[in-house]
Scaffold this motif. Structure first.
Motif, PDB file in Angstrom:
ATOM      1  N   GLN A 148       0.838  -1.187   0.000  1.00 47.60           N
ATOM      2  CA  GLN A 148       0.000   0.000   0.000  1.00 47.60           C
ATOM      3  C   GLN A 148       0.881   1.248   0.000  1.00 47.60           C
ATOM      4  O   GLN A 148       1.966   1.263   0.591  1.00 47.60           O
ATOM      5  CB  GLN A 148      -0.918   0.013   1.228  1.00 47.60           C
ATOM      6  N   ILE A 149       0.393   2.294  -0.651  1.00 51.09           N
ATOM      7  CA  ILE A 149       1.118   3.560  -0.729  1.00 51.09           C
ATOM      8  C   ILE A 149       0.614   4.478   0.375  1.00 51.09           C
ATOM      9  O   ILE A 149      -0.586   4.706   0.509  1.00 51.09           O
ATOM     10  CB  ILE A 149       0.920   4.221  -2.097  1.00 51.09           C
ATOM     11  N   LEU A 169       5.732   6.539   1.376  1.00 51.71           N
ATOM     12  CA  LEU A 169       6.143   5.257   1.936  1.00 51.71           C
ATOM     13  C   LEU A 169       5.364   4.133   1.266  1.00 51.71           C
ATOM     14  O   LEU A 169       4.214   4.305   0.866  1.00 51.71           O
ATOM     15  CB  LEU A 169       5.873   5.216   3.444  1.00 51.71           C
ATOM     16  N   LEU A 170       6.004   2.965   1.174  1.00 54.69           N
ATOM     17  CA  LEU A 170       5.332   1.747   0.750  1.00 54.69           C
ATOM     18  C   LEU A 170       5.108   0.886   1.986  1.00 54.69           C
ATOM     19  O   LEU A 170       6.073   0.531   2.681  1.00 54.69           O
ATOM     20  CB  LEU A 170       6.158   0.973  -0.280  1.00 54.69           C
ATOM     21  N   ALA A 171       3.865   0.577   2.269  1.00 55.52           N
ATOM     22  CA  ALA A 171       3.524  -0.260   3.423  1.00 55.52           C
ATOM     23  C   ALA A 171       3.325  -1.684   2.927  1.00 55.52           C
ATOM     24  O   ALA A 171       2.341  -1.991   2.263  1.00 55.52           O
ATOM     25  CB  ALA A 171       2.273   0.247   4.115  1.00 55.52           C
ATOM     26  N   GLY A 191      -4.129 -10.594  12.885  1.00 55.46           N
ATOM     27  CA  GLY A 191      -3.764  -9.206  12.624  1.00 55.46           C
ATOM     28  C   GLY A 191      -2.958  -9.078  11.355  1.00 55.46           C
ATOM     29  O   GLY A 191      -3.019  -9.942  10.475  1.00 55.46           O
ATOM     30  N   VAL A 192      -2.176  -8.004  11.270  1.00 53.84           N
ATOM     31  CA  VAL A 192      -1.397  -7.721  10.067  1.00 53.84           C
ATOM     32  C   VAL A 192      -0.014  -7.214  10.473  1.00 53.84           C
ATOM     33  O   VAL A 192       0.108  -6.381  11.384  1.00 53.84           O
ATOM     34  CB  VAL A 192      -2.098  -6.671   9.179  1.00 53.84           C
ATOM     35  N   LEU A 193       1.014  -7.735   9.775  1.00 57.77           N
ATOM     36  CA  LEU A 193       2.382  -7.232   9.930  1.00 57.77           C
ATOM     37  C   LEU A 193       2.621  -6.204   8.837  1.00 57.77           C
ATOM     38  O   LEU A 193       2.426  -6.483   7.652  1.00 57.77           O
ATOM     39  CB  LEU A 193       3.385  -8.386   9.808  1.00 57.77           C
ATOM     40  N   VAL A 194       3.028  -4.975   9.228  1.00 59.73           N
ATOM     41  CA  VAL A 194       3.211  -3.879   8.287  1.00 59.73           C
ATOM     42  C   VAL A 194       4.660  -3.399   8.361  1.00 59.73           C
ATOM     43  O   VAL A 194       5.164  -3.102   9.448  1.00 59.73           O
ATOM     44  CB  VAL A 194       2.255  -2.707   8.580  1.00 59.73           C
ATOM     45  N   ASN A 250       2.113  -4.111  -8.667  1.00 62.62           N
ATOM     46  CA  ASN A 250       0.726  -3.843  -8.307  1.00 62.62           C
ATOM     47  C   ASN A 250       0.638  -3.467  -6.838  1.00 62.62           C
ATOM     48  O   ASN A 250       1.127  -4.198  -5.962  1.00 62.62           O
ATOM     49  CB  ASN A 250      -0.149  -5.066  -8.574  1.00 62.62           C
ATOM     50  N   VAL A 251       0.016  -2.321  -6.535  1.00 57.96           N
ATOM     51  CA  VAL A 251      -0.093  -1.823  -5.163  1.00 57.96           C
ATOM     52  C   VAL A 251      -1.511  -1.302  -4.945  1.00 57.96           C
ATOM     53  O   VAL A 251      -2.329  -1.266  -5.859  1.00 57.96           O
ATOM     54  CB  VAL A 251       0.931  -0.692  -4.911  1.00 57.96           C
ATOM     55  N   PHE A 252      -1.810  -0.904  -3.686  1.00 54.62           N
ATOM     56  CA  PHE A 252      -3.083  -0.269  -3.331  1.00 54.62           C
ATOM     57  C   PHE A 252      -2.820   1.198  -3.029  1.00 54.62           C
ATOM     58  O   PHE A 252      -1.930   1.525  -2.234  1.00 54.62           O
ATOM     59  CB  PHE A 252      -3.724  -0.940  -2.108  1.00 54.62           C
TER      60      PHE A 252
END
Length: 745
Positions: A148-149, A169-171, A191-194, A250-252
């Motif tokens: 994600q941007i 930043l790119l997450a 959960g999510v690791l970022v 490809n990103v969000f």
């Protein structure tokens, strides 16, 4: 004085259009060197952009894999649910950031979007709205890993401060999947690791990886997404630029999937200095030729476009039906000829439209007359037929000698044939007028075929002809169809088979081709060993009033409408009917049709539905039946039958007398004829049903047996409709139905 010729003007115009492009071509040749240089520069920049984009995509892929590997460790996956793993998780996050220098921060977010742990400490100060949006974007993706941007100046300053115009930043997110001992939920998302990667750090790695600077003097490197500049370094000036661009990954971005674009901009002046003077000369030449072309085209437009517009406007008016238009006096003779032709054509169309409108009115009047004739013919023929059929039914119930019974049977057969001819003519007329509408009801095709075999077996036995049914292993086949029309088609085919077969057998077969939840495809055939049909007669056999031989009508009888009606019915059902015949050996008619499949539960309910009918006691009815009928013969027929049932009755010769009688007498039911003198049955029924205290059922008993007549009766509130000639079994059923709903006193 003749008008100028359009051909001459066209010749001059084409000549100019040929000379001008030749002059322009000379200018283009001068600028060829310039274009070649620019093309080489674009190719070089495009190659550089693709090479750098591929390297960055390789870096992001590596970081995604490392992040996925870290997200699979127990301390990280169980951290959102067990705080006891905090120290272990922090150590792993610190080691992960140290081993991947491009990553400036790494955090663990639980399922609510709150930060559970992170490294470095400043990452714990991230805004909840940001972490929540990162979590939601990761959950909407079907992939375990997403990029994600984050284009937020406060976040950038917090995690990766850099003196640059843009530094997004790119997450990199990896879903935390925790295995547990549960059959219902063996894996849950905790959960999510970022991990946050500044674009500036990615470009630093790119410079080291390529062992040369990413950008040089006169160049500008930008990373964009959806037209937004996420990172920019270098300067290519504000003048003309050359650009090379390639997709990275490809990103969000802003919650939507997109792709990163690696873009290199470079000033054109680096490549154009050698051809600048040539380009200036070519430009001056092109400008001069453009001015000449503009003047020539403007002159051509003024001479040609205006008359074309006038022709178009004239054609548009004709298209709208405005045929009375005056043609203008055109400058060119060709346009004048076209306008005159259009005007002549419009006059012809106007005359033809007027003629067609008259023919339409005649056809509509003819159709109305035909419909009225059919209705009158139906009524006038059915009225005496009612007396014939009614007295035959009454006579058949009396004591007769064997010879008298045979006479009655023969007369009854003749009346059935006559009624069949009447119905065939009316059915064919309704098919021609597209007035037949199929009904849809539950039907067992196997049971229907069994009933037809039983119906025709006595006739076949009398001729010494076999008659049997072939259904393979089918015990029942329930579908939704118009049972009456299907039976009518098969009766027509079986009647012909019995009529033209003197030896051998007649076979009615039913085959199930396919079946699903929507449609049931069946094949029904009627095969006989009769006289057969000559090959040259088969093609016209389904036409109305056509029979296979000229002597057929005299020898066998019939109207020649049965097959035409059968084909019309099958066409309405969306099926096909074919014929295979050989003269002297027999004929086979084959029907292919797709019926609507019946819900198995509905079919089962019908199979288990009780068929026990209670016998109604007509003698228990104390109130009389009012018979509104003007025909003396029909009065005798109906009253005799009601007397046999044990019912009392009173007669009314017209609708007005019927209305007057109901004022002084309470009736159990009213049998109402439709066409009567003084006051017809419909008007009388409307008057009776308009009374607030009137609740006596009214049954229409009329020779008006067409669908429109039945619908008109139902609209005003008439309870039932029985067509003449009266079938006593049908009348008895209707009487039992409506009398059983009336309170008995």
């Amino acid at each position: 004085m003749s008008s100028p010729r359009f051909s001459r003007a066209l010749f001059i115009s084409v000549l100019l259009l040929v000379i001008i492009p030749l002059l322009i071509l000379a200018g283009l040749m001068i600028g060829r060197l310039y274009l070649s240089s620019i093309d080489q520069a674009n190719t070089s920049l495009q190659w550089q952009a693709r090479n750098n984009a591929a390297s960055l995509e390789q870096l992001l892929f590596k970081l995604e894999k490392n992040s996925q590997l870290l997200s699979s460790t127990k301390a990280i996956t169980e951290l959102p649910n067990k705080v006891v793993y905090s120290q272990f998780a922090l150590a792993q996050l610190q080691e992960f950031v140290a081993q991947n220098p491009q990553i400036k921060a790494s955090i663990v977010i639980d399922n609510q979007g709150f930060i559970v742990e992170g490294y470095p400490i400043t990452s714990l100060n991230l805004n909840y709205k940001l972490t929540k949006s990162i979590l939601e974007s990761a959950q909407t993706s079907i992939e375990q890993n997403t990029i994600q941007i984050i284009d937020n100046p406060q976040v950038t300053e917090l995690l990766a401060p850099l003196q640059a115009k843009q530094n997004a930043l790119l997450a990199i997110t990896s879903t935390l999947l925790h295995e547990q001992d549960s059959l219902s939920e063996p894996i849950i998302k905790t959960g999510v690791l970022v991990s946050f990667v500044p674009l500036s750090e990615a470009l630093k790695w790119l410079a080291i990886h390529n062992e040369q600077p990413v950008y040089q003097a006169g160049k500008q490197v930008q990373i964009t997404a959806q037209g937004n500049i996420l990172y920019s370094v270098g300067d290519a000036g504000d003048s003309g630029k050359l650009m090379g661009q390639a997709s990275i990954s490809n990103v969000f971005f802003a919650g939507k999937p997109t792709s990163l674009q690696f873009q290199i901009n470079e000033a054109k002046t680096t490549y154009t200095s050698a051809v600048k003077q040539t380009a200036i000369l070519a430009g001056l030449l092109i400008v001069g030729l453009s001015i000449i072309s503009f003047i020539s085209v403007r002159w051509l437009t003024a001479r040609l476009h205006n008359p074309l517009n006038r022709i178009t406007a004239l054609s548009r008016e004709y298209a709208l039906g405005n045929y009375k238009q005056d043609t203008d006096d055109f400058h060119y003779q060709e346009f004048k000829d076209i306008a005159d032709s259009l005007s002549s054509m419009a006059d012809t169309i106007d005359i033809q439209i007027t003629s067609l409108q008259l023919e339409k009115l005649r056809a509509e009047r003819s159709e109305q007359v035909k419909s009225q004739f059919l209705a009158n013919m139906s009524h006038e023929i059915r009225t005496p037929m009612n007396g014939i059929v009614g007295f035959l039914q009454l006579l058949n119930k009396s004591t007769l000698t064997q010879e008298q019974a045979e006479f009655v049977r023969q007369i009854n057969n003749c009346s059935d044939v006559l009624l069949t001819v009447i119905n065939d003519i009316l059915d064919f007329s309704k098919i021609e007028a597209n007035k037949i509408e199929l009904e849809s009801r539950q039907c067992d095709l196997v049971a229907l075929c069994h009933d037809l075999i039983l119906l025709f077996k006595p006739s076949c036995d009398a001729k010494g002809v076999g008659c049997r049914l072939e259904v393979s292993s089918l015990h029942s086949l329930n579908v939704e169809c118009d049972e009456i029309r299907v039976k009518q088609v098969l009766i027509n085919l079986l009647s012909n088979a019995v009529k033209f077969t003197n030896q051998g057998e007649i076979i009615l077969s039913l085959t199930l081709q396919s079946r699903d939840e929507h449609q049931t495809a069946v094949v029904i055939s009627v095969k006989d060993t009769g006289i057969g049909i000559a090959e040259d007669k088969i093609t016209a056999l389904f036409n109305p009033f056509v029979q296979a031989q000229s002597s057929t009508t005299r020898e066998y009888g019939g109207t020649g409408l049965g097959l035409a009606i059968s084909k019309g019915m099958i066409d309405l059902m969306g099926g096909t009917i074919g014929i295979d015949s050989e003269l002297g050996k027999g004929t086979e008619f084959t029907i292919n049709v797709n019926f609507k499949s019946l819900n198995p539960q509905d079919a089962s309910a019908k199979e288990h539905q009780s068929d026990e009918d209670t016998q109604f006691d007509f003698k228990a009815v104390d109130k009389p039946i009012l018979i509104a009928e003007d025909n003396p013969i029909n009065q005798i027929v109906i009253t005799k039958y009601l007397t046999q049932l044990g019912l009392n009755y009173e007669l009314a010769e017209n609708g007005q007398i019927a209305c007057e009688k109901t004022l002084t007498q309470d009736y159990a039911l009213i049998l109402m004829d439709i066409q009567m003198p003084v006051m017809d049955g419909l008007t009388a029924s409307e008057n009776l049903l308009a009374r607030p205290d009137f609740d006596t059922p009214i049954i229409a008993v009329s020779a008006n047996a067409m669908k429109d007549d039945i619908e008109n009766s139902a609209k005003i509130g008439i309870s039932d409709h029985i067509a003449k000639p009266i079938n006593f079994a049908e009348l008895e059923k209707a009487l039992a139905n409506w009398l059983s709903q009336q309170p008995l006193k």
